[in-house]
Design a protein around this motif. Structure first.
Motif, PDB file in Angstrom:
ATOM      1  N   UNK A   1     -67.306 -51.202 -27.921  1.00 60.51           N
ATOM      2  CA  UNK A   1     -67.055 -50.796 -26.540  1.00 60.51           C
ATOM      3  C   UNK A   1     -65.577 -51.004 -26.222  1.00 60.51           C
ATOM      4  N   UNK A   2     -64.947 -49.972 -25.656  1.00 61.98           N
ATOM      5  CA  UNK A   2     -63.536 -50.041 -25.286  1.00 61.98           C
ATOM      6  C   UNK A   2     -63.389 -49.604 -23.831  1.00 61.98           C
ATOM      7  N   UNK A   3     -62.248 -49.890 -23.212  1.00 61.80           N
ATOM      8  CA  UNK A   3     -62.085 -49.522 -21.793  1.00 61.80           C
ATOM      9  C   UNK A   3     -62.310 -48.036 -21.550  1.00 61.80           C
ATOM     10  N   UNK A   4     -62.943 -47.722 -20.432  1.00 63.27           N
ATOM     11  CA  UNK A   4     -63.246 -46.343 -20.101  1.00 63.27           C
ATOM     12  C   UNK A   4     -62.031 -45.481 -19.853  1.00 63.27           C
ATOM     13  N   UNK A   5     -60.883 -46.107 -19.534  1.00 60.43           N
ATOM     14  CA  UNK A   5     -59.675 -45.314 -19.284  1.00 60.43           C
ATOM     15  C   UNK A   5     -58.823 -45.117 -20.535  1.00 60.43           C
ATOM     16  N   UNK A   6     -59.373 -45.467 -21.712  1.00 52.57           N
ATOM     17  CA  UNK A   6     -58.649 -45.226 -22.968  1.00 52.57           C
ATOM     18  C   UNK A   6     -58.421 -43.729 -23.143  1.00 52.57           C
ATOM     19  N   UNK A   7     -57.217 -43.344 -23.496  1.00 48.10           N
ATOM     20  CA  UNK A   7     -56.874 -41.922 -23.592  1.00 48.10           C
ATOM     21  C   UNK A   7     -57.528 -41.281 -24.809  1.00 48.10           C
ATOM     22  N   UNK A   8     -57.815 -39.986 -24.706  1.00 44.41           N
ATOM     23  CA  UNK A   8     -58.463 -39.296 -25.816  1.00 44.41           C
ATOM     24  C   UNK A   8     -57.557 -39.231 -27.047  1.00 44.41           C
ATOM     25  N   UNK A   9     -56.246 -39.181 -26.838  1.00 47.14           N
ATOM     26  CA  UNK A   9     -55.333 -39.192 -27.981  1.00 47.14           C
ATOM     27  C   UNK A   9     -55.371 -40.529 -28.713  1.00 47.14           C
ATOM     28  N   UNK A  10     -55.533 -41.621 -27.956  1.00 46.55           N
ATOM     29  CA  UNK A  10     -55.650 -42.944 -28.572  1.00 46.55           C
ATOM     30  C   UNK A  10     -56.928 -43.024 -29.396  1.00 46.55           C
ATOM     31  N   UNK A  11     -58.030 -42.499 -28.866  1.00 42.73           N
ATOM     32  CA  UNK A  11     -59.289 -42.470 -29.615  1.00 42.73           C
ATOM     33  C   UNK A  11     -59.120 -41.663 -30.893  1.00 42.73           C
ATOM     34  N   UNK A  12     -58.440 -40.521 -30.799  1.00 42.62           N
ATOM     35  CA  UNK A  12     -58.182 -39.702 -31.980  1.00 42.62           C
ATOM     36  C   UNK A  12     -57.352 -40.464 -33.010  1.00 42.62           C
ATOM     37  N   UNK A  13     -56.369 -41.226 -32.546  1.00 36.75           N
ATOM     38  CA  UNK A  13     -55.545 -42.018 -33.456  1.00 36.75           C
ATOM     39  C   UNK A  13     -56.349 -43.084 -34.179  1.00 36.75           C
ATOM     40  N   UNK A  14     -57.262 -43.736 -33.465  1.00 38.32           N
ATOM     41  CA  UNK A  14     -58.128 -44.740 -34.090  1.00 38.32           C
ATOM     42  C   UNK A  14     -59.026 -44.081 -35.135  1.00 38.32           C
ATOM     43  N   UNK A  15     -59.560 -42.907 -34.787  1.00 35.99           N
ATOM     44  CA  UNK A  15     -60.384 -42.167 -35.748  1.00 35.99           C
ATOM     45  C   UNK A  15     -59.560 -41.818 -36.986  1.00 35.99           C
ATOM     46  N   UNK A  16     -58.336 -41.333 -36.797  1.00 38.62           N
ATOM     47  CA  UNK A  16     -57.481 -40.950 -37.921  1.00 38.62           C
ATOM     48  C   UNK A  16     -57.220 -42.134 -38.845  1.00 38.62           C
ATOM     49  N   UNK A  17     -56.939 -43.296 -38.269  1.00 40.75           N
ATOM     50  CA  UNK A  17     -56.700 -44.490 -39.085  1.00 40.75           C
ATOM     51  C   UNK A  17     -57.911 -44.814 -39.960  1.00 40.75           C
ATOM     52  N   UNK A  18     -59.083 -44.746 -39.354  1.00 40.29           N
ATOM     53  CA  UNK A  18     -60.299 -45.098 -40.102  1.00 40.29           C
ATOM     54  C   UNK A  18     -60.618 -44.052 -41.166  1.00 40.29           C
ATOM     55  N   UNK A  19     -60.392 -42.778 -40.847  1.00 39.77           N
ATOM     56  CA  UNK A  19     -60.613 -41.728 -41.841  1.00 39.77           C
ATOM     57  C   UNK A  19     -59.669 -41.906 -43.039  1.00 39.77           C
ATOM     58  N   UNK A  20     -58.443 -42.351 -42.781  1.00 40.32           N
ATOM     59  CA  UNK A  20     -57.480 -42.572 -43.863  1.00 40.32           C
ATOM     60  C   UNK A  20     -57.955 -43.675 -44.807  1.00 40.32           C
ATOM     61  N   UNK A  21     -58.562 -44.709 -44.236  1.00 38.03           N
ATOM     62  CA  UNK A  21     -59.100 -45.787 -45.072  1.00 38.03           C
ATOM     63  C   UNK A  21     -60.172 -45.241 -46.010  1.00 38.03           C
ATOM     64  N   UNK A  22     -61.059 -44.405 -45.476  1.00 40.04           N
ATOM     65  CA  UNK A  22     -62.107 -43.826 -46.313  1.00 40.04           C
ATOM     66  C   UNK A  22     -61.551 -42.881 -47.362  1.00 40.04           C
ATOM     67  N   UNK A  23     -60.614 -42.034 -46.955  1.00 38.29           N
ATOM     68  CA  UNK A  23     -60.045 -41.048 -47.882  1.00 38.29           C
ATOM     69  C   UNK A  23     -59.329 -41.725 -49.044  1.00 38.29           C
ATOM     70  N   UNK A  24     -58.475 -42.675 -48.745  1.00 37.09           N
ATOM     71  CA  UNK A  24     -57.670 -43.319 -49.797  1.00 37.09           C
ATOM     72  C   UNK A  24     -58.530 -44.206 -50.694  1.00 37.09           C
ATOM     73  N   UNK A  25     -59.512 -44.892 -50.111  1.00 32.15           N
ATOM     74  CA  UNK A  25     -60.325 -45.839 -50.875  1.00 32.15           C
ATOM     75  C   UNK A  25     -61.593 -45.219 -51.459  1.00 32.15           C
TER      76      UNK A  25
END
Length: 454
Positions: free
Chosen positions: A372-396
């Motif tokens: 759970x994260x703050x409701x006012x978190x920006x959609x671009x920030x959410x996308x950035x978090x998703x990108x970071x996690x996808x990179x972990x999966x892709x590289x590993x």
């Protein structure tokens, strides 16, 4: 042969240590349901699922009674709906009507969840893929038991950043669409890298196109069993610790193998895989974080946590693969925040941050799960978090996923109650620095060099 001591030991695991079969998931192919007529398509989907799954719940309950093994959930996964609805769906409402059909038939047969409102877009999006993704907020706000997953990256293809950027917006829109229920829709939405075709766990389950027409996949779970076993070797060397985890995982997986075989025979459906993940619940004594504590860290998130989790994940897999010929799905240890009381305690104590969770996902089964994260978190920030996690999966070369819940109207320091297996969660702070210029670039992050193994 099974001896009396093993029977007594298994009974104690069930009665005192929260051992259970977390789910029997019936995978159903909907490829033969495809029609260019939306009304006919929905009728085909309903009839195919109902006929295949009408005895699933009763069979699971019968096996549970006969063997004394708790079977917590009975679920259905279907072929990704973006593939099934492409010929008939022209609007978001068209796709959402399929979600409503899935919801209706799932309730008719009595299952807990149905997964597969999904699209596989790691290299690009068809018009149908994009339309399904855009329909997710409507679909999840007008259904109760439908789960959605979108695969946006893989080791072989790289990361589709257009899809990642879109999913940042979709997560936020889903939160808004279900804000009257603490943005619960986001708890049924997962973004994947390297999504497996045979995962029995929700919200990410779908029935891959390489699978048989119908298949039985079983997910077992026993964090409490592992913790109890480790209490008996407290202070011993890593060698003894690892052997204990392996032996315990073997026993837990054998229980799942028994249930899978029985369900397969009684339903007349081929057995697929056992997913031997340690999936926690909010119940006391059923926590992966408590296992990490028993291994030797004060709280999940303390120095040493990632190493302890890596050890646990690896030994669970080593023990489990000896117990079943077909191990698949995710298989390892889940670290969802809201579903694990020990993880919740670690967040509340200040030991566990979003950044430390990201580091832990490098070595666990899934990824950033039920956070759970703050409701006012920006959609671009959410996308950035998703990108970071996808990179972990892709590289590993591993499966990773993101299930974030921006709770509209709430902020850091507050908690949100989801209920049932979903538990409750303290709202975690998110890095406030911008990644807008990064996620707005568009295009695709190429696959890593080690993907070229042909």
């Amino acid at each position: 042969m099974i001896n009396v001591n093993e029977v007594v030991e298994t009974n104690e695991m069930i009665e005192k240590e929260n051992l259970d079969v977390r789910t029997i998931t019936l995978g159903i192919s909907l490829l033969d349901c495809i029609s260019s007529d939306l009304e006919q398509l929905n009728k085909n989907i309903y009839n195919k699922i109902y006929e295949a799954a009408k005895d699933l719940v009763a069979t699971g309950e019968q096996i549970s009674r006969e063997f004394g093994i708790p079977i917590v959930n009975k679920r259905i996964s279907v072929t990704p709906i973006a593939l099934i609805g492409g010929a008939a769906c022209r609007t978001k409402e068209d796709f959402a009507s399929i979600a409503q059909t899935l919801d209706k038939v799932a309730k008719a047969v009595g299952v807990n969840f149905i997964g597969g409102y999904s699209a596989l877009v790691s290299k690009g999006m068809t018009p149908a893929d994009k339309l399904l993704i855009e329909s997710i907020p409507l679909a999840l706000s007008t259904t109760d038991v439908v789960c959605s997953s979108i695969n946006v990256g893989s080791t072989k293809t790289g990361i589709n950043m257009d899809a990642v950027r879109l999913m940042g917006t979709i997560v936020k829109e889903t939160a808004e669409a279900t804000k009257e229920n603490d943005s619960l829709g986001c708890a049924k939405l997962v973004v994947f890298c390297n999504a497996p075709d045979d995962n029995p766990f929700m919200a990410g389950a779908f029935h891959g196109v390489t699978e048989a027409d119908k298949i039985i996949n079983v997910g077992v779970s026993g964090p409490g069993v592992v913790k109890t076993a480790l209490e008996k070797v407290r202070g011993e060397s890593f060698e003894i610790l690892c052997e204990t985890i392996k032996k315990t995982a073997f026993k837990v997986t054998r229980v799942g193998q028994l249930v899978a075989r029985e369900a397969s025979e009684r339903l007349g459906v081929p057995f697929g895989i056992i997913d031997l993940s340690l999936a926690p619940t909010p119940a006391i004594g059923d926590s992966v974080a408590d296992i990490l504590h028993e291994i030797g860290v004060e709280h999940a998130g303390a120095p040493g946590t990632t190493a302890a989790l890596a050890l646990l994940n690896d030994q669970v897999k080593k023990g489990g693969v000896m117990a079943s010929s077909y191990v698949g799905g995710l298989s390892g240890a889940f670290i969802p925040v809201s579903e694990d009381q020990g993880m919740i305690n670690a967040v509340e104590a200040g030991a566990l941050t979003l950044e430390k969770l990201e580091a832990m996902t490098c070595v666990c089964s899934v990824g950033l799960d039920m956070i759970a994260i703050p409701g006012d978190t920006r959609d671009t920030t959410i996308a950035g978090i998703i990108a970071d996690e996808m990179a972990i999966g892709m590289i590993n070369q591993k499966t990773t996923a993101v299930r974030l819940i921006p709770v509209i109207g709430k902020g850091v320091g507050e908690t949100v109650e989801f209920g049932g297996l979903l538990g409750y969660a303290p709202i975690m702070p998110v890095n406030q620095f911008s990644c807008d210029a990064f996620v707005d670039r568009g295009g695709r992050i190429p696959a890593p060099v080690h993907s070229f193994k042909n």
